[in-house]
Write a protein that holds these residues in place. Sequence first.
Motif, PDB file in Angstrom:
ATOM      1  N   SER A 160      -2.449  -7.260  -2.960  1.00 20.43           N
ATOM      2  CA  SER A 160      -3.037  -5.923  -2.957  1.00 20.43           C
ATOM      3  C   SER A 160      -4.372  -5.959  -3.701  1.00 20.43           C
ATOM      4  N   ARG A 218       0.864  -1.176   0.000  1.00 24.22           N
ATOM      5  CA  ARG A 218       0.000   0.000   0.000  1.00 24.22           C
ATOM      6  C   ARG A 218       0.902   1.228   0.000  1.00 24.22           C
ATOM      7  N   THR A 236      -6.640  -4.627   3.418  1.00 24.43           N
ATOM      8  CA  THR A 236      -5.834  -4.160   2.288  1.00 24.43           C
ATOM      9  C   THR A 236      -6.198  -4.887   0.995  1.00 24.43           C
TER      10      THR A 236
END
Lengths: 206, 149
Positions: A200, A95, A161
């Motif tokens: 991700s 991130r 996330t």
Amino acid sequence: MSGSLGDDLVGRRRFLTSAVLGSVAAVTGASMLGAITPEAAIAVGPAKLAAGAVDPDFAEGRITGINGNVLLVAGSDRTLQRIHVAGATSVWKLRTTTFEQAQVGDGLYARGVRLGDGTLAADAVWLNIVNLDVRITQIASRMLHLDHYGNRVIGHVVPGTSAAVYNGTPAVSDLSLLQVGRHAQVIGAWRPDTSAVDISTVYAAA
Amino acid sequence: MTAPEPRGELGVNPLTPFTSEASWFCCGAAWGPCGAHGGGACGTCKSGSMQCAWPNASAACFNETRPDTCGDGLARLGCGHGFSVTGVCSGTAISVSIADCGPNTQLWCGEQTCCNGTCGTDRLIDLTPAAFSAIASLSSGRTAVSVHS
């Protein structure tokens, strides 16, 4: 690029370069600018290069040392790089994050401005980022088993996330529509020296 | 949001500009899962060079990627052929040359990425990290691009 955004970003790039070159006033100013998104850094645009040319404003490799705000990097082609990271540099590691998350052993891609001494003043640094075309072979709790061109890769789901994009729709945190046997694209962060990644975003058909 | 443009002429005239999705891929000497990719179909591919992958770089390549199954009649263009690629979001233009076969277009038929009211449909070109990062963030994974030969 035209307009004030482009002018501001070009000015920012010059400012970032000045910061790396050691002006106290510029360093203070660069910190005040704060982190920006990679998109904003990229909008400045690269120097015009011929098709197929090596891009001098780009670097890749693995971090071998961290000295203050300088990353020492061994390129995969065995070139040695020094990459300056300033307060305004965009840093990604699973991130958007901060320079403090960089560790020796991390892989990276970096884009910035090549300085006269051969070092790179980074606009953006992506740590351990991978983009994998895979087939999902098994789905377990917080884990995807993936086939990447015959190599087994473990994709770890990171709560808060990891996200999925189904059929090009906006990203959602619900990964339950992923299916065994289907292909997918995984953007993630490699766990160095393993065959595992933290996920991700997964792009997939629902 | 604009409607997807017709693509039937692409195979007839390789100079016809088009808008599509693009992603990125690593090649050449590399770290992590990229380490095994090598120099790509052309043997010259490097992550740090301004290069791309094209779905119809050869007959063998076409048989793997099958852009025609998505309705995309892409011309056969070999290693070293140059394109100008502009990021729809960033407006940044770069020059790249073919160094590999890909993307596997048939797996992503109909997929769209849109920006500023313009949509790129189907994955018709992939870029090296150096090229992609010049027009979009690597963490976005995909972006809309306009391409002309």
